[in-house]
Design a protein around this motif. Structure first.
Motif, PDB file in Angstrom:
ATOM      1  N   ALA A   1      73.460  52.651   7.872  1.00  0.00           N
ATOM      2  CA  ALA A   1      72.119  52.385   7.132  1.00  0.00           C
ATOM      3  C   ALA A   1      71.357  51.622   8.073  1.00  0.00           C
ATOM      4  O   ALA A   1      70.288  51.705   8.407  1.00  0.00           O
ATOM      5  CB  ALA A   1      72.105  51.661   5.739  1.00  0.00           C
ATOM      6  N   THR A   2      72.040  50.508   8.787  1.00  0.00           N
ATOM      7  CA  THR A   2      71.335  49.610   9.626  1.00  0.00           C
ATOM      8  C   THR A   2      70.906  50.493  10.903  1.00  0.00           C
ATOM      9  O   THR A   2      70.094  50.280  11.373  1.00  0.00           O
ATOM     10  CB  THR A   2      72.377  48.485  10.057  1.00  0.00           C
ATOM     11  N   MET A   3      71.736  51.478  11.420  1.00  0.00           N
ATOM     12  CA  MET A   3      71.577  52.213  12.248  1.00  0.00           C
ATOM     13  C   MET A   3      70.348  53.111  12.055  1.00  0.00           C
ATOM     14  O   MET A   3      69.584  53.205  13.077  1.00  0.00           O
ATOM     15  CB  MET A   3      72.712  52.952  12.661  1.00  0.00           C
ATOM     16  N   LEU A   4      70.196  53.572  10.988  1.00  0.00           N
ATOM     17  CA  LEU A   4      68.968  54.509  10.704  1.00  0.00           C
ATOM     18  C   LEU A   4      67.513  53.261  10.727  1.00  0.00           C
ATOM     19  O   LEU A   4      66.646  53.906  11.194  1.00  0.00           O
ATOM     20  CB  LEU A   4      69.141  54.729   9.226  1.00  0.00           C
ATOM     21  N   VAL A   5      67.900  52.243  10.204  1.00  0.00           N
ATOM     22  CA  VAL A   5      66.820  51.258  10.308  1.00  0.00           C
ATOM     23  C   VAL A   5      66.209  51.122  11.786  1.00  0.00           C
ATOM     24  O   VAL A   5      65.081  51.007  12.114  1.00  0.00           O
ATOM     25  CB  VAL A   5      67.045  49.897   9.552  1.00  0.00           C
ATOM     26  N   ILE A   6      67.347  50.935  12.677  1.00  0.00           N
ATOM     27  CA  ILE A   6      67.161  50.630  13.989  1.00  0.00           C
ATOM     28  C   ILE A   6      66.468  51.827  14.640  1.00  0.00           C
ATOM     29  O   ILE A   6      65.441  51.708  15.497  1.00  0.00           O
ATOM     30  CB  ILE A   6      68.326  50.196  14.728  1.00  0.00           C
TER      31      ILE A   6
ATOM     32  N   PRO B   1      81.164  56.419  17.417  1.00  0.00           N
ATOM     33  CA  PRO B   1      81.743  55.069  17.871  1.00  0.00           C
ATOM     34  C   PRO B   1      81.090  53.873  17.330  1.00  0.00           C
ATOM     35  O   PRO B   1      81.606  52.820  17.160  1.00  0.00           O
ATOM     36  CB  PRO B   1      81.992  55.239  19.382  1.00  0.00           C
ATOM     37  N   LEU B   2      79.762  53.879  17.541  1.00  0.00           N
ATOM     38  CA  LEU B   2      78.945  52.681  17.406  1.00  0.00           C
ATOM     39  C   LEU B   2      79.083  52.554  15.676  1.00  0.00           C
ATOM     40  O   LEU B   2      79.097  51.445  15.356  1.00  0.00           O
ATOM     41  CB  LEU B   2      77.547  52.856  17.657  1.00  0.00           C
ATOM     42  N   ALA B   3      79.133  53.408  14.977  1.00  0.00           N
ATOM     43  CA  ALA B   3      79.077  53.276  13.513  1.00  0.00           C
ATOM     44  C   ALA B   3      80.455  52.837  13.161  1.00  0.00           C
ATOM     45  O   ALA B   3      80.484  51.789  12.468  1.00  0.00           O
ATOM     46  CB  ALA B   3      78.783  54.560  12.669  1.00  0.00           C
ATOM     47  N   ASP B   4      81.641  53.154  13.658  1.00  0.00           N
ATOM     48  CA  ASP B   4      83.018  52.845  13.169  1.00  0.00           C
ATOM     49  C   ASP B   4      83.560  51.543  13.710  1.00  0.00           C
ATOM     50  O   ASP B   4      84.174  50.699  13.204  1.00  0.00           O
ATOM     51  CB  ASP B   4      84.006  53.837  13.776  1.00  0.00           C
TER      52      ASP B   4
END
Length: 451
Positions: A411-416, A378-381
Motif C-alpha cells: 500500500a505504501t508503494m501505491l502511495v509513492i 523484490p521491493l515489496a518483499d
C-alpha cells in the motif's frame, strides 16, 4: 411552442456517430480478437502456475510477452508506414491466430512444455507490436478528426471489456478441463478479426520519400521525429515516468488486495470486476461525450485524478468498498488519458509518419514498464513490507494511514507511485511546451471542424 424558421437542431448522440460505419465494423472484429488474446494470457498464467507453483515463472510469461512487443515497436511502426495499415492489421490478426494454434496442437498431442509457452508468448508479443501503430494510424482515414476521440475511447472500452471478459470466458473453458479449447477459441476470434479487415476498405495514407540509409536507421525515424519536436518529446518522456509509476501500481495491486483480505480470491475477483467495469463504462461514456474539449489539459487532469484517486486512494483504502471505488475511478480516468493522448498524436503528426511515430512513442513510453515489473516484487518483499511492520513506520505515524499488517508495504508503494504521478501532472500543467502542444492541438481540431 413553435420552432424558429431555419433553426438547426444540434446533432443527437446517434448522429454524432454518422460516418463511422467502417470503423465500427473493424472495432467489433478487433474486440473479438482482444477477448481471445485476453483468454490466452489468463490460460497461460493459470497453466504455468498450476504446473510449477512458481510466481517467478508467471512473471516470466508477462516479460516474454511484453519485451518483444516493446522492442519491436519501432520496427513495426516503420513497416506499418511501408506496407499500409490494412496489411499491417492483417499481419497482426492472422499472425496471432496462427501462432496460438501451435501450443494448441502441442497440448492436444500431449507434448506442450513450459519453454514452448514462453516462445509462443514472445512471438505473439512481437506480432502484436503492429496492432497499436496500425490501428492508431488507420483511424485517421476511417473517421474525421472531430470523431477521433469517440473512436479512441471505444477502442479503450474494448480493451477494458476484453480484460474483464477474457478471464471469465477462459475460466469457464478451463473448468471443463481443456486448456486447448482456449487456444482454439482465441484462433477463431483472430480469424473473425481478419474477415472484418479483409471486407472493410481502408484508405492508403500518403507516403513520403526516404533517403538511402541503412534499414536499422530507418527504424529510428519515429524516435528522431519525436526528439526533434520538444512538446511531443516532453509528453513521451512524461509517459515514461507515468508508466513507471502505473506499472508499479498494476503489479502490486492484486497481491496487496490478497494480502489485506486474508488471501480471499472472491474479494480480488470483485475488485477486478469493478476495475474492468470502470474501463468499459468510462470508454462508452467518453465516446458519447467526446472527451474534454482541451485535449492536453484533459490528459493532465486525468493523470492527476488517476494518481490521487486511483493510486494514492487505493493505497490508503483498507477494505473492499474502498478498493472497488478507487479501482473503478482509476480505470474510468485512464480512458480519458488514453483518448486525449491518442488524439494529440493523431492531429500533430504528419499522416505519412503516423506508424513510425506511434511505434517510437510506444518504445519510449513503455521502456520503463519492464523495469517496474522486475523491481516491484523484490521491493515489496524485501524493503517495503518489512519496513511497514517496523517500529520506525509506527513512530512516523505511517501505520495509522496504511496499517501495519500484511500488504501495508505494498500500500505504501501505491502511495509513492501515486505521488510520483501527481508530480508529473502538476509539472505538465506548468510546462510551456505542453501549453504550446495544447494550442496546436486545438488549432488542428478547429480547422477540421471548418472543413
Amino acid at each position: 411552442m413553435t420552432e424558429t424558421v431555419g433553426a438547426t437542431k444540434p446533432p443527437g448522440l446517434v448522429d454524432s456517430y454518422r460516418g463511422m460505419g467502417r470503423f465500427l465494423v473493424l472495432w467489433a472484429g478487433q474486440m473479438f480478437s482482444l477477448v481471445g488474446n485476453s483468454m490466452t494470457r489468463f490460460a497461460f498464467i493459470f497453466y504455468v502456475f498450476h504446473t510449477t507453483g512458481s510466481a517467478a515463472n508467471v512473471t516470466l510469461v508477462a516479460l516474454f510477452s511484453f519485451l518483444p512487443k516493446m522492442l519491436a515497436s519501432p520496427t513495426a511502426g516503420y513497416l506499418v508506414d511501408r506496407l499500409n495499415d490494412k496489411v499491417a492489421l492483417l499481419i497482426t490478426d492472422l499472425g496471432t491466430g496462427l501462432v496460438i494454434l501451435v501450443p494448441g496442437f502441442l497440448y492436444f498431442s500431449g507434448g506442450l512444455q513450459l519453454w514452448q509457452l514462453y516462445i509462443a508468448s514472445a512471438v505473439a508479443g512481437a506480432i502484436e507490436a503492429f496492432q497499436y501503430p496500425a490501428f492508431s494510424a488507420a483511424l485517421t482515414t476511417l473517421v474525421s478528426k472531430p470523431q477521433l476521440a469517440k473512436a479512441n475511447s471505444l477502442l479503450s472500452a474494448a480493451r477494458s471489456g476484453a480484460d474483464l471478459a477474457g478471464p471469465v470466458c477462459a475460466g469457464m473453458l478451463l473448468s471443463l478441463g481443456s486448456l486447448g479449447l482456449v487456444f482454439v477459441v482465441d484462433a477463431i476470434t483472430s480469424f473473425i478479426a481478419v474477415i472484418t479487415v479483409v471486407l472493410i476498405p481502408i484508405a492508403t495514407r500518403a507516403s513520403v520519400g526516404e533517403p538511402r540509409i541503412r534499414f536499422w536507421e530507418k527504424q529510428l525515424t519515429g524516435l528522431r521525429w519525436i526528439w526533434a519536436h520538444p512538446p511531443l518529446r516532453f509528453l513521451a518522456l512524461m509517459f515514461f515516468v507515468v508508466n513507471l509509476a502505473g506499472a508499479f501500481g498494476q503489479v502490486i495491486m492484486q497481491p496487496m488486495v490478497l494480502a489485506r483480505s486474508g488471501g480471499s480470491s472472491a474479494t480480488l475477483s470483485v475488485v477486478l470486476a469493478c476495475v474492468g467495469a470502470g474501463g468499459i463504462i468510462g470508454g462508452f461514456a467518453v465516446s458519447a461525450w467526446g472527451g474534454p474539449t482541451h485535449k492536453v489539459r484533459g490528459l493532465l487532469l486525468g493523470l492527476l485524478a488517476v494518481s490521487v484517486l486511483g493510486q494514492i486512494g487505493l493505497g490508503l483504502s483498507g477494505n473492499i468498498v474502498g478498493w472497488c471505488i478507487t479501482g473503478f475511478l482509476n480505470s474510468a480516468c485512464v480512458i480519458v488519458i488514453n483518448t486525449c493522448n491518442q488524439v494529440v498524436w493523431q492531429v500533430n503528426v504528419p499522416t505519412e509518419l503516423l506508424g513510425k511515430v506511434f511505434g517510437g512513442f510506444v518504445f519510449l513510453a513503455q521502456l520503463s514498464v519492464p523495469i517496474a515489473i522486475a523491481l516491484a516484487g523484490p521491493l515489496a518483499d524485501h524493503i517495503f513490507e518489512p519496513w511497514a511492520r517496523s517500529a520506525s513506520a509506527d513512530r512516523l505515524g505511517w501505520s495509522a494511514l496504511v496499517g501495519s499488517g500484511p500488504g501495508a508495504g505494498m500500500a505504501t508503494m501505491l502511495v509513492i507511485a501515486g505521488t510520483l504521478g501527481t508530480l508529473c501532472g502538476v509539472l505538465g500543467l506548468m510546462s510551456r511546451s505542453l501549453r504550446q502542444l495544447g494550442v496546436s492541438t486545438q488549432a488542428a481540431l478547429a480547422e477540421s471542424d471548418k472543413q
